[in-house]
Design an enzyme around this catalytic site. Structure first.
Site, PDB file in Angstrom:
ATOM      1  N   LYS A  81      -9.040  93.284  -6.087  1.00 59.95           N
ATOM      2  CA  LYS A  81      -9.310  94.454  -6.919  1.00 59.95           C
ATOM      3  C   LYS A  81      -8.016  95.007  -7.493  1.00 59.95           C
ATOM      4  CE  LYS A  81     -12.940  95.934  -3.684  1.00 59.95           C
ATOM      5  NZ  LYS A  81     -13.254  96.777  -2.543  1.00 59.95           N
ATOM      6  N   LYS A  97       0.579  95.956   2.089  1.00 59.10           N
ATOM      7  CA  LYS A  97       0.278  97.220   1.408  1.00 59.10           C
ATOM      8  C   LYS A  97       1.410  98.228   1.547  1.00 59.10           C
ATOM      9  CE  LYS A  97      -4.647  96.653   1.205  1.00 59.10           C
ATOM     10  NZ  LYS A  97      -5.883  96.716   1.981  1.00 59.10           N
ATOM     11  N   LYS A 136      -5.072  85.549  -3.675  1.00 58.13           N
ATOM     12  CA  LYS A 136      -6.520  85.770  -3.578  1.00 58.13           C
ATOM     13  C   LYS A 136      -7.011  86.649  -4.734  1.00 58.13           C
ATOM     14  CE  LYS A 136      -6.813  89.844  -0.746  1.00 58.13           C
ATOM     15  NZ  LYS A 136      -7.205  90.627   0.350  1.00 58.13           N
TER      16      LYS A 136
HETATM   17  P1  TYM Z   1     -12.788  94.968   1.086  1.00 55.48           P
HETATM   18  O1  TYM Z   1     -13.475  96.175   0.584  1.00 55.48           O
HETATM   19  O2  TYM Z   1     -11.395  94.690   0.625  1.00 55.48           O
HETATM   20  O3  TYM Z   1     -13.637  93.687   0.750  1.00 55.48           O
HETATM   21  C1  TYM Z   1     -15.016  93.600   1.047  1.00 55.48           C
HETATM   22  C2  TYM Z   1     -15.369  92.190   1.515  1.00 55.48           C
HETATM   23  O4  TYM Z   1     -15.011  91.235   0.490  1.00 55.48           O
HETATM   24  C3  TYM Z   1     -14.250  90.183   1.093  1.00 55.48           C
HETATM   25  N1  TYM Z   1     -13.297  89.664   0.085  1.00 55.48           N
HETATM   26  C4  TYM Z   1     -13.204  88.368  -0.262  1.00 55.48           C
HETATM   27  N2  TYM Z   1     -13.880  87.278   0.139  1.00 55.48           N
HETATM   28  C5  TYM Z   1     -13.555  86.092  -0.442  1.00 55.48           C
HETATM   29  N3  TYM Z   1     -12.568  85.973  -1.395  1.00 55.48           N
HETATM   30  C6  TYM Z   1     -11.869  87.051  -1.817  1.00 55.48           C
HETATM   31  N4  TYM Z   1     -10.936  86.923  -2.758  1.00 55.48           N
HETATM   32  C7  TYM Z   1     -12.181  88.325  -1.249  1.00 55.48           C
HETATM   33  N5  TYM Z   1     -11.694  89.576  -1.440  1.00 55.48           N
HETATM   34  C8  TYM Z   1     -12.392  90.380  -0.614  1.00 55.48           C
HETATM   35  C9  TYM Z   1     -13.522  90.856   2.244  1.00 55.48           C
HETATM   36  O5  TYM Z   1     -13.089  89.909   3.197  1.00 55.48           O
HETATM   37  C10 TYM Z   1     -14.584  91.777   2.771  1.00 55.48           C
HETATM   38  O6  TYM Z   1     -15.463  91.069   3.639  1.00 55.48           O
HETATM   39  N6  TYM Z   1     -11.303  96.148   5.733  1.00 55.48           N
HETATM   40  C11 TYM Z   1     -12.451  95.775   4.916  1.00 55.48           C
HETATM   41  C12 TYM Z   1     -13.566  96.812   4.942  1.00 55.48           C
HETATM   42  C13 TYM Z   1     -14.050  97.186   6.298  1.00 55.48           C
HETATM   43  C14 TYM Z   1     -14.838  96.369   7.175  1.00 55.48           C
HETATM   44  C15 TYM Z   1     -15.111  97.171   8.309  1.00 55.48           C
HETATM   45  C16 TYM Z   1     -15.319  95.053   7.087  1.00 55.48           C
HETATM   46  C17 TYM Z   1     -13.875  98.381   6.915  1.00 55.48           C
HETATM   47  N7  TYM Z   1     -14.523  98.373   8.119  1.00 55.48           N
HETATM   48  C18 TYM Z   1     -15.860  96.681   9.378  1.00 55.48           C
HETATM   49  C19 TYM Z   1     -16.073  94.585   8.169  1.00 55.48           C
HETATM   50  C20 TYM Z   1     -16.340  95.369   9.285  1.00 55.48           C
HETATM   51  C21 TYM Z   1     -11.999  95.644   3.471  1.00 55.48           C
HETATM   52  O7  TYM Z   1     -11.013  96.215   3.047  1.00 55.48           O
HETATM   53  O8  TYM Z   1     -12.846  94.932   2.674  1.00 55.48           O
END
Ligand code: TYM
Length: 355
Positions: A220, A115, A217
């Site tokens: 978004k 990022k 992957k």
């Molecule tokens: P975020 O918002 O990017 O994504 C949310 C969840 O979706 C999963 N994910 C995927 N799983 C499979 N294939 C993909 N292509 C894919 N893209 C996204 C992510 O692994 C995630 O589970 N840092 C985290 C948010 C967060 C969080 C937390 C998660 C903040 N605090 C505490 C767990 C516990 C994030 O950016 O997810």
């Protein structure tokens, strides 16, 4: 064996459209875990400020992720659904963790490197400290299990590192106050305040890839909308995107081993498996030897079948601001009470004067 009460926590950022990767990799697991555990699901709006500080539509995005949780079947009465910024203790614990964690740990995070890009000096301090806030989200509730997609694995390892360093640095104080719990760290049993949280990653959909490039992957932030299926896509759009998905010229293999070196084929089989709640073997048992001209329409039908009702329900719920805001308010209150209980002890452990 951990003596902590089993508790599931996970979060999703309110940035951009939710896609099939978020749904299969995370939200579907959130729904399933409600049957066996107490769960806290959070829309992490403070985290989203690291991606874009000025958001015209952050409030609507927050409502839309909440609506996706509810439309997918998360029960906000039995469990807790809230947005992170309502519970200020997340930011408070993150600050303490900023003082526990080391800059070197943050610099090694692959998501930070991706990022921040080449101009790291110019990245925000928030982006660097992102994993510290994530550790705070989880450990504020002393959560034992965190369902996420594969891309969050490194952040969860760091959460354990932070918990372990906090437990070590303050071990005398934790013992003096008698607030520790016996936990196993490798061979050793230690008396810690924070658990060694387990990630729940796995299944055929832990890493859903772009429909245009099986080595990236699904995300978004991909500039091509054809690379992902959004939860809000209508049936025609879903079918068109699957029809246009990149593949190779060969028929599907009959065994999972035959998917090696065929990332696009593997991805589509994984998506089918995730949607149908079966393994990749079962998908290949049904479609092995068939061409993509047969498999893709079957996958499109399945995707529309599974996603259209969620999308319709999501639209209905998102429009009802009073309901969604009420769910978040109630969840925020309940999360806030739990958070304050933890923070009172953390402040004591660290030696901050209160009362
Ligand atoms: P975020 O918002 O990017 O994504 C949310 C969840 O979706 C999963 N994910 C995927 N799983 C499979 N294939 C993909 N292509 C894919 N893209 C996204 C992510 O692994 C995630 O589970 N840092 C985290 C948010 C967060 C969080 C937390 C998660 C903040 N605090 C505490 C767990 C516990 C994030 O950016 O997810």
């Amino acid at each position: 064996m951990s003596a902590f009460k089993p508790l599931v926590f996970s979060g999703v950022q309110p940035t951009g459209n939710l896609h099939l990767g978020n749904y299969l990799g995370a939200i579907k697991k959130f729904v399933a875990l409600q049957e066996t555990s107490d769960c806290i699901y959070c829309v992490v709006d403070l985290h989203s400020l690291t991606a874009q500080l000025v958001h015209a539509d952050l409030q609507d995005q927050t409502r839309s992720i909440t609506a996706a949780f509810l439309a997918s079947g998360i029960d906000p009465k039995k469990h807790i659904v809230f947005n992170q910024s309502r519970v200020m203790q997340h930011a408070e614990l993150a600050w303490i963790f900023n003082c526990v964690a080391r800059i070197g740990w943050m610099n090694r995070m692959t998501q930070f490197k991706d990022k921040a890009g080449k101009d790291r000096e110019n990245a925000s301090l928030g982006l660097l400290a992102y994993p510290s806030l994530m550790a705070a989200d989880i450990l504020l509730y002393r959560a034992t299990h965190v369902p996420v997609g594969e891309d969050q694995k490194q952040h969860l390892e760091l959460t354990r590192d932070i918990a372990q360093k906090f437990n070590n640095d303050f071990s005398a104080r934790i013992a003096e106050l008698g607030v520790g719990v016996e936990i196993q760290v490798g061979e050793e049993t230690v008396n810690g305040f924070f658990p060694m949280t387990e990630p729940l990653i796995g299944g055929p959909a832990a890493r859903i890839m772009s429909l245009r490039d099986g080595s990236k992957k699904m995300s978004k932030s991909d500039p091509s909308d054809l690379s992902r299926i959004n939860l809000t896509d209508d049936a025609d759009t879903i079918s068109k995107k699957i029809k246009k998905a990149k593949t190779d010229p060969d028929a599907l293999p009959s065994e999972v081993d035959g998917l090696a070196g065929r990332p696009e084929a593997e991805n589509l089989v994984g998506i089918y498996a995730g949607l149908a709640d079966i393994g990749k073997e079962a998908v290949l048992g049904q479609f092995g030897g068939q061409q993509f001209s047969v498999f893709k329409p079957a996958l499109a039908d399945l995707a529309v079948d599974k996603l259209a009702p969620v999308a319709a329900e999501m639209r209905r719920i998102s429009a009802d601001h009073a309901y969604v805001d009420g769910v978040l308010r109630d969840g925020g209150e309940r999360a806030g009470n739990l958070a304050e209980t933890t923070m009172k002890t953390v402040r004591d452990i660290v030696g901050l004067l209160q009362g």
